[in-house]
Write an enzyme that holds these catalytic residues in place. Structure first.
Site, PDB file in Angstrom:
ATOM      1  N   CYS B  52      29.750  39.535  37.501  1.00 49.05           N
ATOM      2  CA  CYS B  52      29.078  40.685  36.899  1.00 49.05           C
ATOM      3  C   CYS B  52      28.420  40.277  35.575  1.00 49.05           C
ATOM      4  O   CYS B  52      27.455  39.527  35.588  1.00 49.05           O
ATOM      5  CB  CYS B  52      30.061  41.851  36.736  1.00 49.05           C
ATOM      6  SG  CYS B  52      29.252  43.428  36.414  1.00 49.05           S
ATOM      7  N   HIS B 146      32.772  42.733  41.445  1.00 50.48           N
ATOM      8  CA  HIS B 146      34.141  42.553  40.957  1.00 50.48           C
ATOM      9  C   HIS B 146      35.078  42.434  42.153  1.00 50.48           C
ATOM     10  O   HIS B 146      35.457  43.451  42.723  1.00 50.48           O
ATOM     11  CB  HIS B 146      34.568  43.749  40.117  1.00 50.48           C
ATOM     12  CG  HIS B 146      33.896  43.829  38.788  1.00 50.48           C
ATOM     13  ND1 HIS B 146      34.382  43.189  37.676  1.00 50.48           N
ATOM     14  CD2 HIS B 146      32.781  44.449  38.392  1.00 50.48           C
ATOM     15  CE1 HIS B 146      33.592  43.420  36.646  1.00 50.48           C
ATOM     16  NE2 HIS B 146      32.596  44.188  37.060  1.00 50.48           N
ATOM     17  N   GLU B 148      38.141  41.473  41.928  1.00 53.23           N
ATOM     18  CA  GLU B 148      39.511  41.745  41.473  1.00 53.23           C
ATOM     19  C   GLU B 148      39.833  43.242  41.492  1.00 53.23           C
ATOM     20  O   GLU B 148      40.990  43.616  41.623  1.00 53.23           O
ATOM     21  CB  GLU B 148      39.744  41.143  40.071  1.00 53.23           C
ATOM     22  CG  GLU B 148      39.158  41.912  38.890  1.00 53.23           C
ATOM     23  CD  GLU B 148      37.645  41.756  38.720  1.00 53.23           C
ATOM     24  OE1 GLU B 148      37.016  41.058  39.535  1.00 53.23           O
ATOM     25  OE2 GLU B 148      37.103  42.369  37.788  1.00 53.23           O
TER      26      GLU B 148
END
Lengths: 279, 170
Positions: B52, B146, B148
């Site tokens: 990002c 993202h 995660e």
């Protein structure tokens, strides 16, 4: 992704630029900072859409704006303005003394205040994507912020130590859904990010919040009610990033000019305390 | 380990530049004197993974930031910052990425996209509309999203393999 960052209250596009230049990860667009709401009194409401538009146009970072507790139409308007987050905030005058906004009905994420774990979990149940411990906004007195972040994280630690069969009563006492209580007990953390707010005025205050376990910091009146907002804003960003490095904290605390004068929370009559708004 | 000071960079075998606000990463890396050491490490072939905002920091060229914003550079790409719109335009999607066996569910949050990829750049993933969202050039890996947030670890494992291979050949 705002974790580890500082979110600053701003009332003009120029202040928003100063905040972005200082390293804010987001700004909160307001007509009056909490210290002025407190001083001037009256009903505090959602900001004028023109002001919010100007602030969105002036910066490249996310822009948040506040709606009154329970005022889902203000939230609909803010969503239509394409703010990045809505803060259902006790700093504004509540519109509903029973219900909060049903935040699942919105695409835009919400941040909500909480003074304890039960309140945080009720807001998450209603759809909040981010919690900020309330503190006492507009005071420059960090003691309530300390109390609320310690309370929330302390209650999380207590839950983690409970056996499965004790969690049923814990859910009853927290007035929060069992499944969410069980999840917090199992993971040892809230399912959303936890920022802190309400009284942070110095770099040391911000680092205190981070060392106590906050994911990031809101600074309201503390910046633009101080002598040198640009320098103080940049110093608070650095202190939040290097919160566990006292050498850096000492360096960034130097020469910032006057901090906001502030009010001791103990001197505020109980009916005027904003943190008690929210149910 | 976290990198906050130049000495934190000593002896590392890879660097992850996470999401956040690229304006903030740029300012703080300059203030803490990390910008030049990180540029030198990128030039020396250190494996670096940008997600990002980290992708923006690795791009040689980007659009949509304040005039004075700089990146570390290294990836011969142009990245459009915050290309999907406001926070409410964030979304999750399934994505297949070259070099990663299974399709993964990932989150795009105020995400950038790659609008130009140079000849040396491998495109690892595209959205269904053709937007480039994952690239690799040598030891540099950049993704728009993202992994995660949805608990996916396979992209990070892919990067760990890159670090191991780089250390073997060094």
């Amino acid at each position: 992704m705002l974790k580890g960052g500082v979110i600053m209250d701003v009332v003009t596009a120029d202040q928003a630029k100063i905040a972005e230049d200082a390293g804010a990860v987001a700004v909160m667009a307001l007509e009056r900072v909490p210290a002025d709401i407190r001083a001037q009194g009256g009903v505090a409401r959602m900001s004028d859409p023109d002001l919010i538009d100007q602030i969105i146009a002036s910066v490249s970072i996310p822009v948040m704006a506040k709606a009154r507790i329970g005022h889902f139409v203000e939230a609909q308007i803010l969503q239509s303005l394409k703010v990045d987050y809505i803060d259902e905030s006790e700093v504004l005058s509540p519109a509903d003394y029973v219900n909060h906004i049903d935040k699942w009905k919105f695409n835009v994420p919400f941040v909500c205040g909480a003074t304890n774990l039960g309140e945080a979990l009720r807001r998450i149940t209603e759809g909040a994507a981010m919690i900020r411990s309330k503190g006492e906004a507009g005071t420059g007195d960090v003691s309530e912020a300390t109390k609320h972040i310690r309370t929330i994280l302390g209650e999380v630690r207590t839950l983690s130590a409970k056996t499965d069969d004790e969690l049923y009563v814990a859910a009853k006492e927290l007035q929060a859904p069992f499944a969410l209580v069980q999840e917090v007990a199992r993971t040892g953390k809230l399912p959303v990010v936890l920022f802190t707010a309400g009284g942070v005025a110095t770099p040391a205050d911000a680092a205190l919040m981070m060392q106590l376990g906050a994911d990031g910091v809101f600074v309201g009146s503390g910046i633009f009610k101080s002598g040198n907002p640009a320098a103080r804003a940049a110093a608070i960003v650095k202190a939040t990033t290097s919160y566990d490095d006292p050498d850096v904290l000492a360096e960034v605390s130097r020469g910032l000019g006057e901090a906001m004068v502030g009010i001791n929370v103990a001197d505020i009559p109980a009916p005027h305390r904003l943190a008690d708004r929210g149910w | 380990m976290r990198v906050r000071k130049p000495q934190d960079l000593n002896g590392i075998s890879g660097l992850i530049i996470p999401g956040g606000e690229s304006t903030v990463i740029d300012k703080l890396s300059k203030i803490y004197k990390l910008r030049d050491p990180i540029r030198a490490l990128i030039a020396s072939g250190l494996p670096v993974f940008g997600t990002c905002a980290g992708l923006i920091m690795l791009a040689n060229d980007f659009t949509g930031g304040p005039d004075d914003q700089e990146s570390f550079g290294g990836l011969d790409v142009t990245v459009s910052r915050n290309a999907f719109g406001s926070q409410a335009d964030s979304f999750e999607t399934n994505l297949s990425i070259e070099g990663i066996p299974e399709e993964i569910n990932v989150a795009f949050i105020r995400a950038p996209i790659v609008t130009r990829a140079g000849a040396e750049v491998s495109v690892l993933a595209k959205l269904s509309d053709g937007s480039i969202v994952a690239v690799r050039q040598g030891n540099l890996l950049g993704i728009s999203f993202h992994p995660e947030v949805t608990g996916v670890t396979s992209v990070h494992k892919y990067f760990v393999q890159m670090c191991k291979s780089a250390n073997l050949s060094a």
